[in-house]
Design a protein around this motif. Structure first.
Motif, PDB file in Angstrom:
ATOM      1  N   MET A  37       0.842  -1.167   0.000  1.00  9.93           N
ATOM      2  CA  MET A  37       0.000   0.000   0.000  1.00  9.93           C
ATOM      3  C   MET A  37       0.898   1.245   0.000  1.00  9.93           C
ATOM      4  O   MET A  37       1.761   1.391   0.847  1.00  9.93           O
ATOM      5  N   THR A  38       0.690   2.119  -0.964  1.00  3.51           N
ATOM      6  CA  THR A  38       1.513   3.316  -1.043  1.00  3.51           C
ATOM      7  C   THR A  38       0.882   4.446  -0.239  1.00  3.51           C
ATOM      8  O   THR A  38      -0.332   4.607  -0.218  1.00  3.51           O
ATOM      9  N   LYS A  39       1.746   5.203   0.408  1.00  2.00           N
ATOM     10  CA  LYS A  39       1.287   6.351   1.181  1.00  2.00           C
ATOM     11  C   LYS A  39       1.131   7.552   0.269  1.00  2.00           C
ATOM     12  O   LYS A  39       1.885   7.715  -0.684  1.00  2.00           O
ATOM     13  N   LYS A  40       0.168   8.387   0.595  1.00  2.00           N
ATOM     14  CA  LYS A  40       0.032   9.652  -0.111  1.00  2.00           C
ATOM     15  C   LYS A  40       1.141  10.567   0.386  1.00  2.00           C
ATOM     16  O   LYS A  40       1.410  10.616   1.591  1.00  2.00           O
ATOM     17  N   PRO A  41       1.801  11.286  -0.531  1.00  2.00           N
ATOM     18  CA  PRO A  41       2.852  12.197  -0.074  1.00  2.00           C
ATOM     19  C   PRO A  41       2.254  13.344   0.741  1.00  2.00           C
ATOM     20  O   PRO A  41       1.129  13.767   0.503  1.00  2.00           O
ATOM     21  N   LYS A  42       3.013  13.812   1.715  1.00  2.00           N
ATOM     22  CA  LYS A  42       2.563  14.968   2.486  1.00  2.00           C
ATOM     23  C   LYS A  42       2.581  16.188   1.593  1.00  2.00           C
ATOM     24  O   LYS A  42       3.456  16.325   0.735  1.00  2.00           O
ATOM     25  N   LEU A  43       1.600  17.041   1.779  1.00  2.00           N
ATOM     26  CA  LEU A  43       1.471  18.220   0.937  1.00  2.00           C
ATOM     27  C   LEU A  43       1.711  19.493   1.729  1.00  2.00           C
ATOM     28  O   LEU A  43       1.382  19.579   2.912  1.00  2.00           O
ATOM     29  N   GLU A  44       2.276  20.453   1.056  1.00  2.00           N
ATOM     30  CA  GLU A  44       2.409  21.812   1.565  1.00  2.00           C
ATOM     31  C   GLU A  44       1.281  22.610   0.929  1.00  2.00           C
ATOM     32  O   GLU A  44       1.140  22.615  -0.294  1.00  2.00           O
ATOM     33  N   HIS A  45       0.466  23.260   1.749  1.00  2.00           N
ATOM     34  CA  HIS A  45      -0.654  24.041   1.236  1.00  2.00           C
ATOM     35  C   HIS A  45      -0.292  25.519   1.282  1.00  2.00           C
ATOM     36  O   HIS A  45       0.233  26.010   2.280  1.00  2.00           O
ATOM     37  N   SER A  46      -0.587  26.203   0.211  1.00  2.00           N
ATOM     38  CA  SER A  46      -0.323  27.632   0.110  1.00  2.00           C
ATOM     39  C   SER A  46      -1.164  28.414   1.113  1.00  2.00           C
ATOM     40  O   SER A  46      -2.288  28.019   1.439  1.00  2.00           O
ATOM     41  N   GLU A  47      -0.627  29.541   1.550  1.00  2.00           N
ATOM     42  CA  GLU A  47      -1.396  30.448   2.400  1.00  2.00           C
ATOM     43  C   GLU A  47      -2.570  31.051   1.639  1.00  2.00           C
ATOM     44  O   GLU A  47      -3.494  31.600   2.246  1.00  2.00           O
ATOM     45  N   LEU A  48      -2.563  30.945   0.315  1.00  2.00           N
ATOM     46  CA  LEU A  48      -3.654  31.453  -0.509  1.00  2.00           C
ATOM     47  C   LEU A  48      -4.823  30.474  -0.574  1.00  2.00           C
ATOM     48  O   LEU A  48      -5.887  30.806  -1.084  1.00  2.00           O
ATOM     49  N   SER A  49      -4.626  29.271  -0.076  1.00  2.00           N
ATOM     50  CA  SER A  49      -5.700  28.278  -0.024  1.00  2.00           C
ATOM     51  C   SER A  49      -6.723  28.680   1.025  1.00  2.00           C
ATOM     52  O   SER A  49      -6.397  29.353   2.001  1.00  2.00           O
ATOM     53  N   GLY A  50      -7.962  28.258   0.806  1.00  2.00           N
ATOM     54  CA  GLY A  50      -8.998  28.506   1.792  1.00  2.00           C
ATOM     55  C   GLY A  50     -10.344  28.693   1.133  1.00  2.00           C
ATOM     56  O   GLY A  50     -10.505  28.507  -0.072  1.00  2.00           O
ATOM     57  N   GLU A  51     -11.322  29.061   1.942  1.00  2.00           N
ATOM     58  CA  GLU A  51     -12.670  29.277   1.423  1.00  2.00           C
ATOM     59  C   GLU A  51     -12.731  30.597   0.670  1.00  2.00           C
ATOM     60  O   GLU A  51     -12.101  31.580   1.060  1.00  2.00           O
ATOM     61  N   PHE A  52     -13.501  30.578  -0.414  1.00  2.00           N
ATOM     62  CA  PHE A  52     -13.722  31.778  -1.230  1.00  2.00           C
ATOM     63  C   PHE A  52     -15.225  31.874  -1.449  1.00  2.00           C
ATOM     64  O   PHE A  52     -15.849  30.922  -1.909  1.00  2.00           O
ATOM     65  N   THR A  53     -15.798  33.013  -1.099  1.00  2.00           N
ATOM     66  CA  THR A  53     -17.243  33.206  -1.223  1.00  2.00           C
ATOM     67  C   THR A  53     -17.528  34.399  -2.118  1.00  2.00           C
ATOM     68  O   THR A  53     -16.913  35.456  -1.974  1.00  2.00           O
ATOM     69  N   GLU A  54     -18.452  34.188  -3.029  1.00  2.00           N
ATOM     70  CA  GLU A  54     -18.939  35.254  -3.893  1.00  2.00           C
ATOM     71  C   GLU A  54     -20.381  34.919  -4.266  1.00  2.00           C
ATOM     72  O   GLU A  54     -20.684  33.764  -4.556  1.00  2.00           O
ATOM     73  N   ALA A  55     -21.240  35.928  -4.270  1.00  2.00           N
ATOM     74  CA  ALA A  55     -22.644  35.758  -4.663  1.00  2.00           C
ATOM     75  C   ALA A  55     -23.305  34.606  -3.912  1.00  2.00           C
ATOM     76  O   ALA A  55     -24.016  33.784  -4.487  1.00  2.00           O
ATOM     77  N   ALA A  56     -23.032  34.526  -2.613  1.00  2.00           N
ATOM     78  CA  ALA A  56     -23.613  33.511  -1.725  1.00  2.00           C
ATOM     79  C   ALA A  56     -23.192  32.081  -2.059  1.00  2.00           C
ATOM     80  O   ALA A  56     -23.818  31.121  -1.634  1.00  2.00           O
ATOM     81  N   VAL A  57     -22.111  31.925  -2.833  1.00  2.00           N
ATOM     82  CA  VAL A  57     -21.571  30.605  -3.149  1.00  2.00           C
ATOM     83  C   VAL A  57     -20.172  30.526  -2.547  1.00  2.00           C
ATOM     84  O   VAL A  57     -19.349  31.416  -2.751  1.00  2.00           O
ATOM     85  N   THR A  58     -19.905  29.456  -1.804  1.00  2.00           N
ATOM     86  CA  THR A  58     -18.593  29.255  -1.195  1.00  2.00           C
ATOM     87  C   THR A  58     -17.950  28.012  -1.788  1.00  2.00           C
ATOM     88  O   THR A  58     -18.588  26.966  -1.910  1.00  2.00           O
ATOM     89  N   VAL A  59     -16.692  28.147  -2.169  1.00  2.00           N
ATOM     90  CA  VAL A  59     -15.901  27.013  -2.647  1.00  2.00           C
ATOM     91  C   VAL A  59     -14.610  26.975  -1.838  1.00  2.00           C
ATOM     92  O   VAL A  59     -14.200  27.982  -1.248  1.00  2.00           O
ATOM     93  N   LEU A  60     -13.965  25.841  -1.827  1.00  2.32           N
ATOM     94  CA  LEU A  60     -12.670  25.692  -1.181  1.00  2.32           C
ATOM     95  C   LEU A  60     -11.600  25.695  -2.268  1.00  2.32           C
ATOM     96  O   LEU A  60     -11.632  24.854  -3.179  1.00  2.32           O
ATOM     97  N   VAL A  61     -10.682  26.627  -2.187  1.00  2.00           N
ATOM     98  CA  VAL A  61      -9.563  26.707  -3.121  1.00  2.00           C
ATOM     99  C   VAL A  61      -8.380  26.018  -2.447  1.00  2.00           C
ATOM    100  O   VAL A  61      -7.983  26.398  -1.339  1.00  2.00           O
ATOM    101  N   ASP A  62      -7.840  24.996  -3.095  1.00  2.00           N
ATOM    102  CA  ASP A  62      -6.700  24.269  -2.541  1.00  2.00           C
ATOM    103  C   ASP A  62      -5.532  24.379  -3.512  1.00  2.00           C
ATOM    104  O   ASP A  62      -5.611  23.903  -4.647  1.00  2.00           O
ATOM    105  N   ILE A  63      -4.475  25.009  -3.056  1.00  2.00           N
ATOM    106  CA  ILE A  63      -3.252  25.170  -3.835  1.00  2.00           C
ATOM    107  C   ILE A  63      -2.161  24.442  -3.053  1.00  2.00           C
ATOM    108  O   ILE A  63      -1.871  24.798  -1.908  1.00  2.00           O
ATOM    109  N   SER A  64      -1.574  23.407  -3.666  1.00  2.00           N
ATOM    110  CA  SER A  64      -0.628  22.577  -2.913  1.00  2.00           C
ATOM    111  C   SER A  64       0.475  22.045  -3.817  1.00  2.00           C
ATOM    112  O   SER A  64       0.384  22.084  -5.042  1.00  2.00           O
ATOM    113  N   ARG A  65       1.511  21.545  -3.132  1.00  2.00           N
ATOM    114  CA  ARG A  65       2.613  20.842  -3.797  1.00  2.00           C
ATOM    115  C   ARG A  65       3.203  19.877  -2.778  1.00  2.00           C
ATOM    116  O   ARG A  65       2.945  20.004  -1.574  1.00  2.00           O
ATOM    117  N   PRO A  66       4.004  18.899  -3.239  1.00  2.00           N
ATOM    118  CA  PRO A  66       4.613  17.975  -2.282  1.00  2.00           C
ATOM    119  C   PRO A  66       5.459  18.740  -1.260  1.00  2.00           C
ATOM    120  O   PRO A  66       6.224  19.644  -1.628  1.00  2.00           O
TER     121      PRO A  66
END
Length: 86
Positions: free
Chosen positions: A1-30
């Motif tokens: 079983m292979t492990k998923k590599p640990k990820l570094e998430h950008s400080e720019l990642s997070g929830e983004f809301t506009e027009a009453a719609v919220t999405v999660l923006v995930d910006i990452s790299r190993p």
């Protein structure tokens, strides 16, 4: 079983809301690398949208997300006919 590599998430990642719609923006790299950044958007319904091409910086990835919102609107992530890759 292979492990998923640990990820570094950008400080720019997070929830983004506009027009009453919220999405999660995930910006990452190993973690511990200088690899390019991957951009993903997750909707409230847990639909996943991934960009095919990586980005040299996390800022470029976030700017592409903002450009997509400006061009197509945040509601474009909620439409059934939109492909899951950009």
């Amino acid at each position: 079983m292979t492990k998923k590599p640990k990820l570094e998430h950008s400080e720019l990642s997070g929830e983004f809301t506009e027009a009453a719609v919220t999405v999660l923006v995930d910006i990452s790299r190993p973690a511990g690398t200088q690899n390019d950044w991957k951009l993903e958007v997750v909707t409230q319904n847990e639909d996943l949208f991934e960009w095919d091409e990586p980005f040299a910086t996390d800022r470029e990835a976030f700017d592409e997300f903002l450009a997509t919102i400006a061009r197509d609107g945040i509601h474009s992530f909620l439409e059934d006919d939109i492909p899951t890759t950009h």
